[in-house]
Each structure stands twice: as structure tokens, then as C-alpha cells.
Design a protein around this motif. Structure first.
Motif, PDB file in Angstrom:
ATOM      1  N   CYS A 206       0.830  -1.210   0.000  1.00 35.66           N
ATOM      2  CA  CYS A 206       0.000   0.000   0.000  1.00 35.66           C
ATOM      3  C   CYS A 206       0.864   1.260   0.000  1.00 35.66           C
ATOM      4  O   CYS A 206       0.554   2.240  -0.690  1.00 35.66           O
ATOM      5  CB  CYS A 206      -0.923  -0.010   1.218  1.00 35.66           C
ATOM      6  SG  CYS A 206      -2.176  -1.325   1.200  1.00 35.66           S
ATOM      7  N   ASP A 207       1.939   1.252   0.774  1.00 35.69           N
ATOM      8  CA  ASP A 207       2.795   2.454   0.858  1.00 35.69           C
ATOM      9  C   ASP A 207       3.484   2.743  -0.467  1.00 35.69           C
ATOM     10  O   ASP A 207       3.795   3.908  -0.762  1.00 35.69           O
ATOM     11  CB  ASP A 207       3.838   2.272   1.965  1.00 35.69           C
ATOM     12  CG  ASP A 207       3.197   2.226   3.352  1.00 35.69           C
ATOM     13  OD1 ASP A 207       2.064   2.742   3.490  1.00 35.69           O
ATOM     14  OD2 ASP A 207       3.827   1.674   4.285  1.00 35.69           O
ATOM     15  N   ARG A 208       3.743   1.692  -1.282  1.00 39.25           N
ATOM     16  CA  ARG A 208       4.420   1.917  -2.550  1.00 39.25           C
ATOM     17  C   ARG A 208       3.473   2.331  -3.665  1.00 39.25           C
ATOM     18  O   ARG A 208       3.913   2.698  -4.750  1.00 39.25           O
ATOM     19  CB  ARG A 208       5.167   0.644  -2.986  1.00 39.25           C
ATOM     20  CG  ARG A 208       6.446   0.374  -2.227  1.00 39.25           C
ATOM     21  CD  ARG A 208       7.320  -0.603  -3.022  1.00 39.25           C
ATOM     22  NE  ARG A 208       6.615  -1.851  -3.308  1.00 39.25           N
ATOM     23  CZ  ARG A 208       6.634  -2.921  -2.515  1.00 39.25           C
ATOM     24  NH1 ARG A 208       7.318  -2.867  -1.379  1.00 39.25           N
ATOM     25  NH2 ARG A 208       5.993  -4.017  -2.833  1.00 39.25           N
TER      26      ARG A 208
ATOM     27  N   ILE B 194      -6.739   1.875   3.261  1.00 39.07           N
ATOM     28  CA  ILE B 194      -6.681   0.453   3.624  1.00 39.07           C
ATOM     29  C   ILE B 194      -5.547   0.203   4.614  1.00 39.07           C
ATOM     30  O   ILE B 194      -5.703  -0.517   5.615  1.00 39.07           O
ATOM     31  CB  ILE B 194      -6.499  -0.413   2.367  1.00 39.07           C
ATOM     32  CG1 ILE B 194      -7.779  -0.428   1.543  1.00 39.07           C
ATOM     33  CG2 ILE B 194      -6.112  -1.839   2.740  1.00 39.07           C
ATOM     34  CD1 ILE B 194      -8.914  -1.172   2.183  1.00 39.07           C
ATOM     35  N   ALA B 195      -4.369   0.790   4.361  1.00 43.83           N
ATOM     36  CA  ALA B 195      -3.232   0.607   5.255  1.00 43.83           C
ATOM     37  C   ALA B 195      -3.544   1.126   6.651  1.00 43.83           C
ATOM     38  O   ALA B 195      -3.225   0.480   7.663  1.00 43.83           O
ATOM     39  CB  ALA B 195      -2.002   1.309   4.680  1.00 43.83           C
ATOM     40  N   GLU B 196      -4.193   2.287   6.717  1.00 41.75           N
ATOM     41  CA  GLU B 196      -4.549   2.848   8.022  1.00 41.75           C
ATOM     42  C   GLU B 196      -5.566   1.964   8.731  1.00 41.75           C
ATOM     43  O   GLU B 196      -5.477   1.732   9.942  1.00 41.75           O
ATOM     44  CB  GLU B 196      -5.107   4.256   7.830  1.00 41.75           C
ATOM     45  CG  GLU B 196      -5.426   4.972   9.139  1.00 41.75           C
ATOM     46  CD  GLU B 196      -5.936   6.390   8.918  1.00 41.75           C
ATOM     47  OE1 GLU B 196      -6.233   7.055   9.913  1.00 41.75           O
ATOM     48  OE2 GLU B 196      -6.014   6.816   7.739  1.00 41.75           O
ATOM     49  N   ALA B 197      -6.530   1.436   7.960  1.00 42.15           N
ATOM     50  CA  ALA B 197      -7.537   0.553   8.551  1.00 42.15           C
ATOM     51  C   ALA B 197      -6.892  -0.721   9.085  1.00 42.15           C
ATOM     52  O   ALA B 197      -7.251  -1.208  10.168  1.00 42.15           O
ATOM     53  CB  ALA B 197      -8.601   0.216   7.510  1.00 42.15           C
ATOM     54  N   ILE B 198      -5.932  -1.293   8.335  1.00 40.55           N
ATOM     55  CA  ILE B 198      -5.242  -2.506   8.797  1.00 40.55           C
ATOM     56  C   ILE B 198      -4.529  -2.244  10.120  1.00 40.55           C
ATOM     57  O   ILE B 198      -4.588  -3.055  11.056  1.00 40.55           O
ATOM     58  CB  ILE B 198      -4.254  -2.988   7.716  1.00 40.55           C
ATOM     59  CG1 ILE B 198      -5.014  -3.517   6.503  1.00 40.55           C
ATOM     60  CG2 ILE B 198      -3.331  -4.073   8.264  1.00 40.55           C
ATOM     61  CD1 ILE B 198      -4.123  -3.860   5.329  1.00 40.55           C
TER      62      ILE B 198
ATOM     63  N   ASP C  78      -4.251  -3.137  15.859  1.00 42.82           N
ATOM     64  CA  ASP C  78      -4.002  -2.606  17.199  1.00 42.82           C
ATOM     65  C   ASP C  78      -5.234  -2.626  18.085  1.00 42.82           C
ATOM     66  O   ASP C  78      -5.157  -2.229  19.256  1.00 42.82           O
ATOM     67  CB  ASP C  78      -3.478  -1.168  17.095  1.00 42.82           C
ATOM     68  CG  ASP C  78      -2.151  -1.097  16.344  1.00 42.82           C
ATOM     69  OD1 ASP C  78      -1.461  -2.127  16.303  1.00 42.82           O
ATOM     70  OD2 ASP C  78      -1.817  -0.019  15.805  1.00 42.82           O
ATOM     71  N   GLY C  79      -6.368  -3.081  17.564  1.00 43.86           N
ATOM     72  CA  GLY C  79      -7.581  -3.161  18.363  1.00 43.86           C
ATOM     73  C   GLY C  79      -8.326  -1.851  18.490  1.00 43.86           C
ATOM     74  O   GLY C  79      -9.284  -1.753  19.267  1.00 43.86           O
TER      75      GLY C  79
ATOM     76  N   ALA D 162     -13.821  -3.282  12.863  1.00 39.15           N
ATOM     77  CA  ALA D 162     -13.853  -3.694  11.458  1.00 39.15           C
ATOM     78  C   ALA D 162     -13.868  -2.436  10.595  1.00 39.15           C
ATOM     79  O   ALA D 162     -14.184  -1.338  11.065  1.00 39.15           O
ATOM     80  CB  ALA D 162     -15.066  -4.570  11.160  1.00 39.15           C
ATOM     81  N   TYR D 163     -13.525  -2.612   9.347  1.00 35.30           N
ATOM     82  CA  TYR D 163     -13.511  -1.493   8.390  1.00 35.30           C
ATOM     83  C   TYR D 163     -14.275  -1.920   7.158  1.00 35.30           C
ATOM     84  O   TYR D 163     -14.040  -3.007   6.599  1.00 35.30           O
ATOM     85  CB  TYR D 163     -12.074  -1.131   8.030  1.00 35.30           C
ATOM     86  CG  TYR D 163     -11.940  -0.111   6.925  1.00 35.30           C
ATOM     87  CD1 TYR D 163     -12.091   1.251   7.187  1.00 35.30           C
ATOM     88  CD2 TYR D 163     -11.673  -0.519   5.618  1.00 35.30           C
ATOM     89  CE1 TYR D 163     -11.964   2.192   6.167  1.00 35.30           C
ATOM     90  CE2 TYR D 163     -11.546   0.423   4.598  1.00 35.30           C
ATOM     91  CZ  TYR D 163     -11.688   1.770   4.870  1.00 35.30           C
ATOM     92  OH  TYR D 163     -11.565   2.692   3.869  1.00 35.30           O
ATOM     93  N   ILE D 164     -15.241  -1.086   6.739  1.00 37.39           N
ATOM     94  CA  ILE D 164     -16.069  -1.384   5.571  1.00 37.39           C
ATOM     95  C   ILE D 164     -16.098  -0.127   4.701  1.00 37.39           C
ATOM     96  O   ILE D 164     -16.307   0.985   5.201  1.00 37.39           O
ATOM     97  CB  ILE D 164     -17.502  -1.779   5.970  1.00 37.39           C
ATOM     98  CG1 ILE D 164     -17.479  -2.978   6.934  1.00 37.39           C
ATOM     99  CG2 ILE D 164     -18.337  -2.086   4.742  1.00 37.39           C
ATOM    100  CD1 ILE D 164     -18.843  -3.336   7.484  1.00 37.39           C
ATOM    101  N   ASN D 165     -15.889  -0.323   3.418  1.00 35.99           N
ATOM    102  CA  ASN D 165     -15.894   0.830   2.525  1.00 35.99           C
ATOM    103  C   ASN D 165     -16.115   0.355   1.098  1.00 35.99           C
ATOM    104  O   ASN D 165     -16.009  -0.838   0.797  1.00 35.99           O
ATOM    105  CB  ASN D 165     -14.580   1.603   2.644  1.00 35.99           C
ATOM    106  CG  ASN D 165     -14.665   3.000   2.046  1.00 35.99           C
ATOM    107  OD1 ASN D 165     -15.749   3.463   1.696  1.00 35.99           O
ATOM    108  ND2 ASN D 165     -13.533   3.662   1.921  1.00 35.99           N
ATOM    109  N   GLU D 166     -16.434   1.295   0.244  1.00 36.95           N
ATOM    110  CA  GLU D 166     -16.532   1.040  -1.187  1.00 36.95           C
ATOM    111  C   GLU D 166     -15.600   1.988  -1.908  1.00 36.95           C
ATOM    112  O   GLU D 166     -15.408   3.125  -1.488  1.00 36.95           O
ATOM    113  CB  GLU D 166     -17.966   1.244  -1.691  1.00 36.95           C
ATOM    114  CG  GLU D 166     -18.900   0.092  -1.389  1.00 36.95           C
ATOM    115  CD  GLU D 166     -20.252   0.251  -2.070  1.00 36.95           C
ATOM    116  OE1 GLU D 166     -20.429   1.271  -2.774  1.00 36.95           O
ATOM    117  OE2 GLU D 166     -21.101  -0.622  -1.896  1.00 36.95           O
TER     118      GLU D 166
END
Length: 442
Positions: free
Chosen positions: A288-290, A302-306, A311-312, A316-320
């Protein structure tokens, strides 16, 4: 040994282990005796050179016939067992030859030392050494040679055995009795030692059976795990979604075939070299960073959501999101969820393409807008309450009501000559295809 196995009734596998242990021990003892026999031969030559002349001729010291006896007769006695040890270690014939040669050399050594009482200890030491074979058979030639030698030479040539010119009639018998007594004692100890061998063999057999059973269970469990993995991968590969499973460090643990095809098609790089074919073990955050392409904003989200899910901080993360494949716009629904795999806390990243759904939704919205904006009257009502749930502009214009007012009304308000039951009956006939439709005017 056969009597011992019959007595203890060891299982067939344990008997094989017992025989192998005993054969290894006897082969090792053969090799030890080869060294002892050579050392004894050299010692016998030394005794013949230094002690024998003085024992037989007093103070006169010269090369004695006994020196040649030690060299040639001793070599002849020990040559056969040494040869058998070399070509057939561990065989019964070798043990018997070693036993006979050892005790024959004892007789020669006693003779070379002029019948000294100290030389007789060589017999008892030899018997003790022969007990290392754990085979009572080796005592047969040893005892026979010793007893015959003591009786024959003891009476015919006592100086050669006892160092005196005359001997009491009981002395050869006494010496023979002590040899027999030690042999009986050693036979008893050998029996005890063989019992210990039996116990060890039975224990080793049991351990081998347990090991085979454990290995069988491990093989079966490995096969089950492999089958389960193949089954799970087949299921995940059959799902109409791109699935990627990450560990806590965001390294890729698994991707299904749809995700792999999606990544290959979109040129996703998993290594700094740009090679995008080996995804397992690569770090998804680095991917993702590249990303510097048009979807870089989504990649950063996505990277931030992961990170938050890992880290708890986020359940969950949901998006379109949308992306372009050439001139074609595609839509995806993405979910990031924590999952527990055995003792490993993992993260599931699921992409589901919703392009067709989006297109169908857009068409439905366009059609609905077309219908609602048409000059003809369109009414959409609830089949349970008959209340209008949607009306178009034509209906509002022709009836003279605004949309908000019509949505509070029903056909009965516009045609009071019908009761609700009559309208429900007419509507039911249309629903069940008993008539194509009906019309009324207010």
C-alpha cells in the motif's frame, strides 16, 4: 541364549532386538580380545626372555628354549582366534576359538613363569573376561582345557604347573574345583545380565512400537491437516471475492486465486523489484505504501484501517471504492476484519466486486427517474394498506395534489365508490395473474 529367550518368552520383535544387542556386544568383545591376545603374546615373550630362564635354570640367564616356545607356540595358539576375529566377529566359532586360545595361553604362561602361583591368576582373570560375551557356551572349552591341563601336567610334570617336583594328589583337583566354582558363579551372573538385556530389549521394543504409533498418528494428522487446508483453500478459491489473509505484522499468509488474478491484472507489486507473482510472505502495508497510482488514496486508507484493526482500535472497516481498468470503471466493496487462526491473530482483507450491482442500481435509478418524470400518472402503493408509497409528477399534476399529500392517501380517497376489501380483491387477482390489470376514475 535360546533357553533364555524361551524362559522369558519375549515377543518376536523384542527377541530380534535382544539378539542384535547380544550380537553387537559379542562382536565388540571379540575385537577387545584381539587386542588382549596380542598384548598377552608380547607379555609372554617378555616373560620367557626375562623370567623363564631364571625360573628354570637358577641364576644363569641365557636365551632359553621357552623364548622360542613363547614366540612360535604362543603365536600358533593365538593365530587361529585372531584370524577368526578378523573374518567372523560375533560368531560362535570365533568365541569358542578365543576361549580355547585364551586358556591355552594361560597354560603356556604358567609354564613360562615356572609354575608360580601368581601366574594362575591369569586363568581366573581370563574366565572373568570371557564372561563379557554373555554366553555360557564359551566356558565349555575353557574349563575343559584348564581341568585337563591341571590334571595331566599336575601329575606328570608338576614343576610346569606348580613350580615343584612333587605335588599332593589333591592339589590339581583343588585347582580344577576353584576353576569350576568360578565358572558356575560367572554363569549365574551371565544369567542375571541376560535378564537385564531382556528387560532392555522389551522396553526398547515397546518404545519402538510407541514411536511407530506416534509417527503413524503424526502422518495421519499431517494428512488430515493437508486435506483440511486443501479443502479450505478450495472453498476460499470458489468464493466470488478477492480474499487475502495477513498476520499481525501484515505479512501475507494466504491469498485465493481471485485475489492473485486481481493483483496480477492490476500490476500490484509485492517486492521492491516489482515482481508481483510471489505474494506469500510479502508485507501488505509495504504494498500500500508503494502505491503511487490513481488508487493511492484508497491504498492509504486500507493501510490505516489494517493498522487500526491490528491494534484493536477498530473492530472492522467497511468501505466502497472505485478504480479504472482502462476506460472501464469498476467498483469494489472492501472489508477488513480481525480473525483468529489457531494461536495466531490474523487479519482478513476481502474485496468484492460490485460493479454489476452498481450498474444495475444506476439503471434502476435512471428508470425510476424516467418513470417519475413522465407525464403519465404512475402510482406505487402498498398491497397490505393500499397507501401510496410513491407517485410521479404526472399524477400530482393531473390530480392537483402535491407529492407529500398524495403519499398520505390511498386509492379509496380518490375513488370512494370502492371499499378497501373490493380494492384488495381486485389487487389480489392482478397479483395472481387472474387479470392483466384494472382502472378506475375518481
Amino acid at each position: 541364549m535360546l533357553l533364555h529367550l524361551q524362559k522369558h518368552k519375549l515377543p518376536a520383535n523384542a527377541q530380534q532386538i535382544f539378539k542384535k544387542m547380544l550380537a553387537d556386544t559379542q562382536g565388540s568383545v571379540d575385537r577387545i580380545f584381539a587386542k588382549i591376545l596380542i598384548a598377552q603374546w608380547l607379555f609372554g615373550i617378555g616373560c620367557a626372555w626375562l623370567i623363564s630362564p631364571l625360573s628354570w635354570t637358577g641364576a644363569t640367564s641365557s636365551v632359553h628354549i621357552h623364548v622360542w616356545s613363547a614366540i612360535f607356540l604362543g603365536g600358533a595358539i593365538l593365530g587361529v582366534p585372531l584370524y577368526l576375529v578378523r573374518i567372523a566377529p560375533g560368531h560362535l566359532s570365533t568365541r569358542l576359538a578365543v576361549s580355547a586360545g585364551q586358556l591355552m595361553f594361560s597354560a603356556l604362561l604358567i609354564h613360562l613363569m615356572g609354575g608360580r602361583i601368581e601366574a594362575h591368576f591369569h586363568i581366573f582373570v581370563s574366565l572373568a573376561l570371557l564372561a563379557a560375551y554373555r554366553d555360557r557356551t564359551v566356558f565349555v572349552p575353557a574349563v575343559a582345557i584348564t581341568v585337563v591341563d591341571h590334571l595331566v601336567r599336575g601329575y606328570l610334570w608338576p614343576q610346569s604347573v606348580f613350580g615343584v617336583f612333587s605335588v599332593a594328589s589333591w592339589r590339581p583337583i583343588e585347582h580344577s574345583a576353584w576353576v569350576i566354582f568360578e565358572t558356575i558363579s560367572l554363569c549365574y551372573l551371565i544369567g542375571q545380565n541376560l535378564s537385564q538385556f531382556s528387560t532392555v530389549a522389551a522396553l526398547q521394543c515397546s518404545l519402538q512400537e510407541k514411536q511407530l504409533e506416534l509417527e503413524s498418528k503424526v502422518i495421519e494428522r499431517t494428512r488430515d491437516l493437508r486435506d483440511a487446508k486443501i479443502f479450505q483453500e478450495s472453498i476460499l478459491n470458489s468464493i466470488d471475492a478477492e480474499i487475502c489473509v495477513l498476520d499481525e505484522s501484515a505479512d501475507i499468509l494466504f491469498v485465493n486465486e481471485r485475489w492473485r488474478a486481481f493483483a496480477d491484472h492490476n500490476g500490484i507489486e509485492t517486492k521492491s523489484s516489482g515482481v508481483g507473482c510471489n505474494y506469500i510472505g510479502c508485507n501488505y502495508l509495504e504494498v500500500c505504501d508503494r502505491d503511487q497510482g490513481p488508487s493511492s488514496t484508497h491504498s492509504q486508507n486500507i493501510a490505516e484501517a489494517i493498522r487500526h484493526v491490528r491494534d484493536g482500535n477498530l473492530a472492522a472497516y467497511i468501505n466502497e471504492y472505485s478504480c479504472h481498468n482502462g476506460n472501464e470503471k469498476r467498483w469494489f466493496h472492501v472489508r477488513v476484519n480481525p480473525v483468529q487462526l489457531s494461536n495466531v491473530r490474523a487479519i482478513a482483507l476481502v474485496h468484492i466486486e460490485v460493479t454489476e450491482t452498481k450498474r444495475a442500481q444506476a439503471k434502476a435509478e435512471s428508470l425510476a427517474k424516467l418513470v417519475l418524470d413522465s407525464p403519465g400518472e404512475v402510482y406505487i402503493l402498498s398491497k397490505e394498506t393500499l397507501q401510496f408509497v410513491e407517485v410521479n409528477q404526472g399524477a400530482c399534476k393531473n390530480l392537483g395534489y402535491d407529492r407529500e399529500t398524495l403519499l398520505t392517501m390511498s386509492p379509496i380517497d380518490l375513488a370512494p365508490q370502492f371499499t378497501q376489501d373490493e380494492l384488495l380483491g381486485l389487487l389480489a387477482r392482478v397479483i395472481h395473474h387472474e387479470r392483466n390489470g384494472w382502472s378506475f376514475s375518481s
